[in-house]
Design a protein around this motif. Structure first.
Motif, short mmCIF file in Angstrom:
data_model
loop_
_atom_site.label_atom_id
_atom_site.label_comp_id
_atom_site.label_asym_id
_atom_site.label_seq_id
_atom_site.Cartn_x
_atom_site.Cartn_y
_atom_site.Cartn_z
N PHE A 4 0.73 -1.39 0.03
CA PHE A 4 0.08 0.17 0.11
C PHE A 4 0.85 1.21 -0.15
CE2 PHE A 4 -2.12 -3.32 2.32
CZ PHE A 4 -3.33 -3.52 1.34
N ALA A 5 0.23 2.11 -0.34
CA ALA A 5 1.03 3.78 -0.32
C ALA A 5 1.42 4.08 1.36
CB ALA A 5 0.22 4.94 -0.88
N PHE A 6 0.67 3.57 2.13
CA PHE A 6 1.03 3.67 3.64
C PHE A 6 1.20 2.38 4.18
CE2 PHE A 6 -1.49 7.57 2.54
CZ PHE A 6 -0.73 8.42 3.31
N GLU A 7 2.16 2.53 5.13
CA GLU A 7 2.37 1.31 5.95
C GLU A 7 2.69 1.56 7.19
OE1 GLU A 7 4.53 -3.19 4.76
OE2 GLU A 7 5.17 -1.30 3.98
N VAL A 8 2.73 0.61 8.20
CA VAL A 8 3.15 0.80 9.49
C VAL A 8 4.45 -0.11 9.77
CG1 VAL A 8 2.84 0.30 11.98
CG2 VAL A 8 1.07 1.07 10.47
N LEU A 9 5.67 0.35 10.01
CA LEU A 9 6.89 -0.38 10.29
C LEU A 9 7.26 -0.15 11.88
CD1 LEU A 9 8.83 1.31 7.25
CD2 LEU A 9 7.52 -1.11 7.27
N GLU A 10 8.06 -1.13 12.35
CA GLU A 10 8.45 -0.93 13.58
C GLU A 10 10.02 -0.55 13.67
OE1 GLU A 10 7.85 -4.60 15.94
OE2 GLU A 10 9.08 -3.84 17.66
N VAL A 11 10.13 0.42 14.51
CA VAL A 11 11.91 0.85 14.65
C VAL A 11 12.45 0.20 15.62
CG1 VAL A 11 13.07 2.80 15.46
CG2 VAL A 11 10.89 3.16 14.34
N THR A 12 13.93 -0.28 15.21
CA THR A 12 14.63 -1.06 16.06
C THR A 12 16.07 -0.19 16.08
OG1 THR A 12 15.41 -2.43 14.16
CG2 THR A 12 13.32 -3.50 15.36
#
Length: 140
Positions: free
Chosen positions: A9-17
């Protein structure tokens, strides 16, 4: 760094490490990113590492260089993870997305109403392009 997932998708949720973007981003924060958005000086961006193409990293776009490449730096001056001081300017095609929102998941021990309200007030924060951060990072 962020967890690498296929993009749909154009938007996505990512997790920071990792600590490279402290204090702006903390380990475990979630980012809402927008793929294909125009990159502006001072924006928090997600890019492919120039030497490890399967690794996604989060940095601040500090300065656009001739030819369209970006000089990117982490916000944490005490962290020695890779940024443009190690691998140079990043070609524009490696800059994949711009972060638009940061949110922190609630901690498991936040049971009291006060703790939950405190989390609710601080958990969600928009990530605007910050040219002043760009100037501060260039100065170090």
């Amino acid at each position: 760094m962020v967890e690498n997932r296929p993009r749909r998708f154009a938007f996505e949720v990512l997790e920071v490490t990792g600590p490279s973007m402290v204090p702006t981003l903390l380990h475990g924060d979630r980012l809402v990113v927008r793929y294909g958005a125009a990159v502006r000086r001072g924006a928090v961006v997600v890019l492919r590492h120039p030497f490890q193409q399967d690794l996604l990293v989060v940095k601040r776009a500090v300065e656009r260089r001739p030819g369209g490449s970006w000089w990117v730096l982490g916000d944490n001056p005490y962290n020695e993870t890779g940024d443009s001081t190690v691998y140079g300017a990043v070609p524009a095609e490696l800059v994949l997305a711009t972060a638009v929102l940061r949110f922190r998941p609630p901690a498991a021990d936040q049971r009291s109403l006060r703790a939950r309200l405190s989390w609710a007030v601080s958990a969600l924060r928009p990530l605007w392009a910050d040219p002043s951060a760009s100037r501060r990072l260039r100065a170090r």
